[in-house]
Write an enzyme that holds these catalytic residues in place. Structure first.
Site, PDB file in Angstrom:
ATOM      1  N   SER A 158       0.841  -1.230  -0.071  1.00  0.00           N
ATOM      2  CA  SER A 158      -0.044  -0.055  -0.054  1.00  0.00           C
ATOM      3  C   SER A 158       0.976   1.183  -0.226  1.00  0.00           C
ATOM      4  O   SER A 158       2.117   1.197   0.499  1.00  0.00           O
ATOM      5  CB  SER A 158      -1.003  -0.056   1.239  1.00  0.00           C
ATOM      6  OG  SER A 158      -1.750   1.198   1.593  1.00  0.00           O
TER       7      SER A 158
ATOM      8  N   TYR B  59      -2.343  -0.236  11.119  1.00  0.00           N
ATOM      9  CA  TYR B  59      -2.718  -0.532   9.620  1.00  0.00           C
ATOM     10  C   TYR B  59      -1.309  -0.412   8.967  1.00  0.00           C
ATOM     11  O   TYR B  59      -0.980  -1.391   8.124  1.00  0.00           O
ATOM     12  CB  TYR B  59      -3.810  -0.007   8.925  1.00  0.00           C
ATOM     13  CG  TYR B  59      -3.873  -0.172   7.621  1.00  0.00           C
ATOM     14  CD1 TYR B  59      -4.317  -1.623   7.250  1.00  0.00           C
ATOM     15  CD2 TYR B  59      -3.610   0.478   6.509  1.00  0.00           C
ATOM     16  CE1 TYR B  59      -4.411  -2.100   5.686  1.00  0.00           C
ATOM     17  CE2 TYR B  59      -3.705   0.292   5.352  1.00  0.00           C
ATOM     18  CZ  TYR B  59      -4.286  -0.886   4.971  1.00  0.00           C
ATOM     19  OH  TYR B  59      -4.316  -1.485   3.437  1.00  0.00           O
TER      20      TYR B  59
END
Length: 239
Positions: free
Chosen positions: A133, A146
């Protein structure tokens, strides 16, 4: 000439489903893994084995791989797409949410790799695609746990790439920005979800199909070429 087998985790929706449709259209037999078996079978793809398996259960993943290889031959690539994004402020977020993200995004990814890696090393070829990501490269508000999981994915992928280079096995990290998937729905805080929606409304989001195309591009390079990392985001996304 038949195409080789590819495994996709988290294939029931979003990037996983888009990648499954694209790779199937290019003639690859597939093993699709997810918790929602009905969503996998609803894709209706030919030469595709669909199995209900959570990546946190490495025995189930390994058994599905053995079953698929018996049907379609050795796994040539795995797309580690299964992931959970549970946003929250560290002072308020339940510890169970941190644990779930690390179990799926980190430990589950490692277990899925291990299910296919010995065969790849033995054959001297293969491709491991890990979904990282932009949040594996920089931090964002309310993303503390996260981003920890995604920074881990990026670091593990690079270390594994170095480890496997002498064996002819490639490791690719795909690092998307905001993508139009179900990922946000896992977050329990309505205020955080509202803020994220405002962010994506202003900046735009990628379609899952765009990420799937990036995966296909990296995979279709000659085995001697390793596209180590692809970072992509909507043009309007600044951070």
């Amino acid at each position: 000439m038949s195409k080789p087998l590819i495994v996709i985790t988290g294939a029931s929706s979003g990037i996983g489903a888009a990648t499954a449709r694209l790779l199937s259209a290019h003639g690859h037999p597939l093993l699709l893994l997810a918790r929602r078996l009905d969503r996998l079978t609803a894709l209706g793809l030919p030469e595709t084995l669909c199995r209900q398996a959570d990546v946190t259960d490495p025995a189930a993943v390994a058994e599905a791989v053995r079953e698929a290889e018996a049907l379609h031959g050795p796994v040539d690539a795995i797309v580690n797409n299964a992931g959970v994004m549970l946003l929250g402020k560290l002072a308020d977020q339940p510890a169970a949410e941190w644990e779930r993200m690390f179990e799926v995004n980190v430990t589950g990814l490692l277990g899925a790799i291990r299910a296919v890696l010995p065969g790849m090393v033995e054959r001297g070829r293969g491709t491991i695609v890990n979904l990282g990501s932009v949040a594996g490269r920089k931090t964002f508000p309310d993303h503390t746990a996260y981003v920890g999981t995604k920074f881990a994915v990026h670091a593990m992928s690079e270390n594994l790439r170095e480890e496997l280079a002498p064996h002819g096995v490639r490791v690719v990290t795909i690092a998307p920005g905001a993508v139009d998937t179900e990922l946000l729905s896992h977050t329990s805080s309505e205020s955080i979800k509202a803020g994220y929606r405002e962010f994506t409304k202003a900046s735009g989001m990628l379609a899952p199909e765009s990420v799937a195309e990036a995966i296909l591009y990296a995979y279709q390079q000659p085995q001697g070429v390793n596209i180590r990392e692809i970072v992509l985001a909507a043009t309007g996304q600044q951070p």
